[in-house]
Scaffold this motif. Structure first.
Motif, mmCIF file in Angstrom:
data_model
loop_
_atom_site.group_PDB
_atom_site.id
_atom_site.type_symbol
_atom_site.label_atom_id
_atom_site.label_comp_id
_atom_site.label_asym_id
_atom_site.label_seq_id
_atom_site.Cartn_x
_atom_site.Cartn_y
_atom_site.Cartn_z
ATOM 1 N N ALA A 379 0.833 -1.211 0.000
ATOM 2 C CA ALA A 379 0.000 0.000 0.000
ATOM 3 C C ALA A 379 0.866 1.260 0.000
ATOM 4 O O ALA A 379 0.580 2.231 -0.717
ATOM 5 N N ILE A 380 1.941 1.244 0.772
ATOM 6 C CA ILE A 380 2.853 2.396 0.822
ATOM 7 C C ILE A 380 3.558 2.577 -0.521
ATOM 8 O O ILE A 380 3.691 3.707 -1.018
ATOM 9 N N LEU A 381 3.995 1.486 -1.129
ATOM 10 C CA LEU A 381 4.684 1.561 -2.423
ATOM 11 C C LEU A 381 3.787 2.170 -3.494
ATOM 12 O O LEU A 381 4.229 3.004 -4.299
ATOM 13 N N ALA A 382 2.536 1.740 -3.519
ATOM 14 C CA ALA A 382 1.587 2.265 -4.502
ATOM 15 C C ALA A 382 1.393 3.768 -4.322
ATOM 16 O O ALA A 382 1.364 4.534 -5.297
ATOM 17 N N THR A 383 1.275 4.191 -3.069
ATOM 18 C CA THR A 383 1.064 5.619 -2.775
ATOM 19 C C THR A 383 2.256 6.468 -3.214
ATOM 20 O O THR A 383 2.096 7.534 -3.829
ATOM 21 N N ILE A 384 3.462 5.993 -2.915
ATOM 22 C CA ILE A 384 4.672 6.740 -3.290
ATOM 23 C C ILE A 384 4.773 6.878 -4.801
ATOM 24 O O ILE A 384 5.107 7.951 -5.328
ATOM 25 N N MET A 385 4.480 5.797 -5.525
ATOM 26 C CA MET A 385 4.555 5.842 -6.988
ATOM 27 C C MET A 385 3.582 6.876 -7.563
ATOM 28 O O MET A 385 3.921 7.621 -8.491
ATOM 29 N N ILE A 386 2.387 6.950 -7.017
ATOM 30 C CA ILE A 386 1.405 7.928 -7.489
ATOM 31 C C ILE A 386 1.906 9.354 -7.245
ATOM 32 O O ILE A 386 1.760 10.242 -8.097
ATOM 33 N N ILE A 387 2.525 9.576 -6.077
ATOM 34 C CA ILE A 387 3.056 10.913 -5.761
ATOM 35 C C ILE A 387 4.174 11.292 -6.729
ATOM 36 O O ILE A 387 4.251 12.442 -7.190
ATOM 37 N N VAL A 388 5.042 10.326 -7.070
ATOM 38 C CA VAL A 388 6.110 10.585 -8.045
ATOM 39 C C VAL A 388 5.508 11.019 -9.381
ATOM 40 O O VAL A 388 5.985 11.951 -10.031
ATOM 41 N N GLY A 389 4.450 10.348 -9.776
ATOM 42 C CA GLY A 389 3.779 10.702 -11.030
ATOM 43 C C GLY A 389 3.160 12.092 -10.979
ATOM 44 O O GLY A 389 3.247 12.862 -11.943
ATOM 45 N N ILE A 390 2.535 12.428 -9.864
ATOM 46 C CA ILE A 390 1.904 13.754 -9.716
ATOM 47 C C ILE A 390 2.958 14.864 -9.799
ATOM 48 O O ILE A 390 2.752 15.889 -10.458
ATOM 49 N N LEU A 391 4.106 14.672 -9.143
ATOM 50 C CA LEU A 391 5.176 15.675 -9.173
ATOM 51 C C LEU A 391 5.680 15.912 -10.596
ATOM 52 O O LEU A 391 6.073 17.023 -10.949
ATOM 53 N N ASP A 392 5.649 14.864 -11.414
ATOM 54 C CA ASP A 392 6.144 15.000 -12.777
ATOM 55 C C ASP A 392 5.227 15.868 -13.641
ATOM 56 O O ASP A 392 5.626 16.300 -14.728
ATOM 57 N N CYS A 393 4.024 16.089 -13.163
ATOM 58 C CA CYS A 393 3.069 16.909 -13.923
ATOM 59 C C CYS A 393 3.188 18.397 -13.598
ATOM 60 O O CYS A 393 2.429 19.214 -14.132
ATOM 61 N N ALA A 394 4.131 18.738 -12.711
ATOM 62 C CA ALA A 394 4.291 20.148 -12.330
ATOM 63 C C ALA A 394 4.700 20.994 -13.536
ATOM 64 O O ALA A 394 5.494 20.552 -14.371
ATOM 65 N N PRO A 395 4.179 22.225 -13.668
ATOM 66 C CA PRO A 395 4.548 23.105 -14.782
ATOM 67 C C PRO A 395 6.041 23.435 -14.758
ATOM 68 O O PRO A 395 6.648 23.565 -13.697
ATOM 69 N N ASN A 396 6.642 23.549 -15.949
ATOM 70 C CA ASN A 396 8.053 23.918 -16.085
ATOM 71 C C ASN A 396 8.946 22.991 -15.254
ATOM 72 O O ASN A 396 9.909 23.412 -14.606
ATOM 73 N N TYR A 397 8.629 21.711 -15.310
ATOM 74 C CA TYR A 397 9.283 20.694 -14.475
ATOM 75 C C TYR A 397 10.801 20.713 -14.617
ATOM 76 O O TYR A 397 11.536 20.701 -13.629
ATOM 77 N N ILE A 398 11.303 20.747 -15.841
ATOM 78 C CA ILE A 398 12.725 20.574 -16.095
ATOM 79 C C ILE A 398 13.566 21.695 -15.502
ATOM 80 O O ILE A 398 14.757 21.529 -15.237
#
Length: 536
Positions: A379-398
């Protein structure tokens, strides 16, 4: 027509033989019961004092896992090594890159080999035993390293990875099977989980070697890591003449004298090995009565089907949760925007924390068992992976290094929770849920299924993360996070608690089809198990 009566002397002889057989059987059952009660009464430290050599030889047989972990990890790191990129890749933008098809091929060589190797391992392990199979694999690995060391083209390196993978797949079957068969109940969880520590250690050493050689500007940047693989067989060859065979395998072959000698090598003089041997014989007799079988086909009989499903499920979820990203960790960090040295250092930190997590899992296994650790961790692993994905959607990420560092830190945290939960616990579970007579086959089949899932991921990941392909970066977290939540639903309803159970108790519980959530509190009367065996 009247049937002639049996002569009185023949009746007396037959009755005496029957009484002797019953008496011998009862004596064996009593000894087995005493051994079972003794094992279940031991704590881990008590068991370690009584079975120190069993722990030592279990660790010894797990050394093969170092090779199985080092090889694919070093190849994944080479994709981020300048000399390797230049010699084997093509120019892309300001540097060089290994094409996605070749990345896929090289990373797939090991898991494809492991599919075949794992399935094949079940045969020599049953025919010749764990020790001889292990020795043959080490000799084969020593020779196959030459292919990798002298490779100067991707095709030759691929051949080396594929052939090497055939042997590496055998180690993954041998180590947990041996550990589960030489250790008492109190030590079984930790020493089968030790297999995961060997995986992490092999990967950590690979990352350290890659970090130390990545600045070399000639072929030694990648030849040196391949040459280092010859160190593992040297350590293993020293102990080979003294290693004991699995007493469970010897007993199944009818070599009770050999099994007793092996038990004496694996325990201190304070242990009554005759009672332990009686327990092994009685468990084997119970499984024969249950028709547990000893072939791959028997893994899918009704008596074993549920056990095989659990073994395959807990092991395959390791891949489905995202562990194959570990092989691409350094490369992933580079693509996320970290500079070369920082990416390699982050990769080392990634696995170092995983090493700490694996050792920490031993304490949790003693206290909490298997089911709770596995499900909570997933359950913890799944949650962390989703958060990693959400962070990647941040504007001007690079252009936002703080987000890149946050993602990288979360990946390190993910690896910690993997190695404190589903990483080591999977090895414990697939050893404990499998019937002893088909243990090598069940583990081999589960390994082949896991490797097959790994092949699929190996094909997909380079295309998903490479900048000249999908360039998903951290959005890969949505993919693995979603799959992990689906796996969690299966795990909740299918993974039982096996902590503190002898193999005989587990046989009885699976035969009685005890519901998953009732395993922990279910009471198995040892006398009932004897009656069950007589009724079968």
């Amino acid at each position: 027509m009247a049937v002639p009566e049996e002569a009185p002397s023949e009746k007396v002889a037959a009755t005496a033989a029957l009484e002797q057989s019953v008496s011998t059987s009862k004596e064996l059952q009593n000894k087995a019961q005493l051994a079972t009660e003794h094992e279940k009464s031991l704590g881990f430290l008590q068991a370690l004092r009584l079975y120190p050599t069993a722990a030592g030889w279990s660790v010894y047989f797990s050394l093969g896992i170092l090779m199985a972990a080092f090889d694919p990890q070093i190849v994944g790191n080479l994709f981020a090594t300048g000399a390797f990129q230049k010699d084997f890749g093509y120019q892309f933008e300001d540097g060089y890159i290994i094409s996605a098809p070749w990345q896929t091929g090289l990373m797939m060589g090991s898991p494809i080999g492991q599919v075949v190797g794992a399935l094949f391992a079940g045969y020599p392990m049953d025919w010749y035993g764990r020790k001889k199979t292990f020795m043959a694999c080490v000799f084969a690995t020593t020779g196959l390293i030459f292919l990798q060391f002298f490779a100067r083209s991707l095709s030759v390196l691929l051949a080396g990875e594929l052939l090497g993978g055939l042997v590496l797949g055998c180690y993954v079957v041998i180590a947990p099977a041996y550990a589960s068969e030489v250790c008492p109940v109190a030590m079984r969880g930790i020493l089968t989980a030790f297999v995961n520590l060997c995986f992490v250690t092999g990967q950590l050493i690979a990352n350290g070697v890659a970090a130390g050689t990545q600045k070399i500007d000639n072929h030694w940047a990648y030849s040196t890591p391949f040459a280092i693989q010859w160190l593992w067989p040297l350590f293993i060859f020293v102990g080979m003449p003294f290693a004991p065979e699995s007493p469970w395998w010897l007993a199944r072959k009818g070599d009770y004298e050999g099994a007793e000698k092996a038990l004496r090598k694996l325990s201190s003089s304070k242990i009554d090995v005759k009672s332990t041997l009686a327990m092994i014989i009685e468990t084997d007799r119970l499984e024969r009565a249950m028709e547990a079988g000893s072939t791959y086909w028997d893994c899918f009989k009704k008596i074993n089907r549920r056990r095989t499903e659990i073994a395959c499920g807990v092991y395959s979820i390791q891949v489905l949760s995202g562990i194959y990203m570990v092989g691409y960790a350094t490369y992933f960090f580079q693509l996320a925007g970290l500079a070369g040295d920082k990416a390699f250092n982050m990769g080392i930190g990634y696995l170092a924390l995983g090493w700490v997590g694996t050792v920490s899992s031993w304490f949790l296994l003693v206290r909490y068992g298997r089911r709770r650790i596995y499900n909570t961790g997933l359950a913890i692993l799944a949650t962390i992976m989703i958060i990693v994905g959400i962070l990647d959607c941040a504007p001007n990420y690079i252009n936002r290094p703080a987000i890149i560092w946050a993602q990288s830190s979360l990946m390190i945290l993910w690896n910690f929770f993997f190695d404190i939960s589903i990483g080591p616990v999977a090895y414990v579970l697939f050893c404990e849920v499998s019937a002893t007579r088909v243990r090598s086959r069940t583990i081999a089949f589960a390994t082949a299924v896991q490797a097959t899932v790994g092949v699929v991921m190996t094909v997909a990941i380079p295309y998903m993360i490479n900048p000249d392909q999908a360039n998903m970066r951290g959005k890969l977290g949505f993919f693995f996070g979603g799959i992990s939540f689906i796996c969690l639903i299966w795990a909740y309803f299918r993974i039982p608690e096996t902590k503190g159970r002898t193999f005989e108790e587990l046989d009885i519980m699976f035969e009685r089809e005890v519901p998953t959530r009732e395993f922990k509190g279910y009471v198995v009367d040892l006398n009932d198990s004897v009656r069950d065996m007589r009724d079968l």
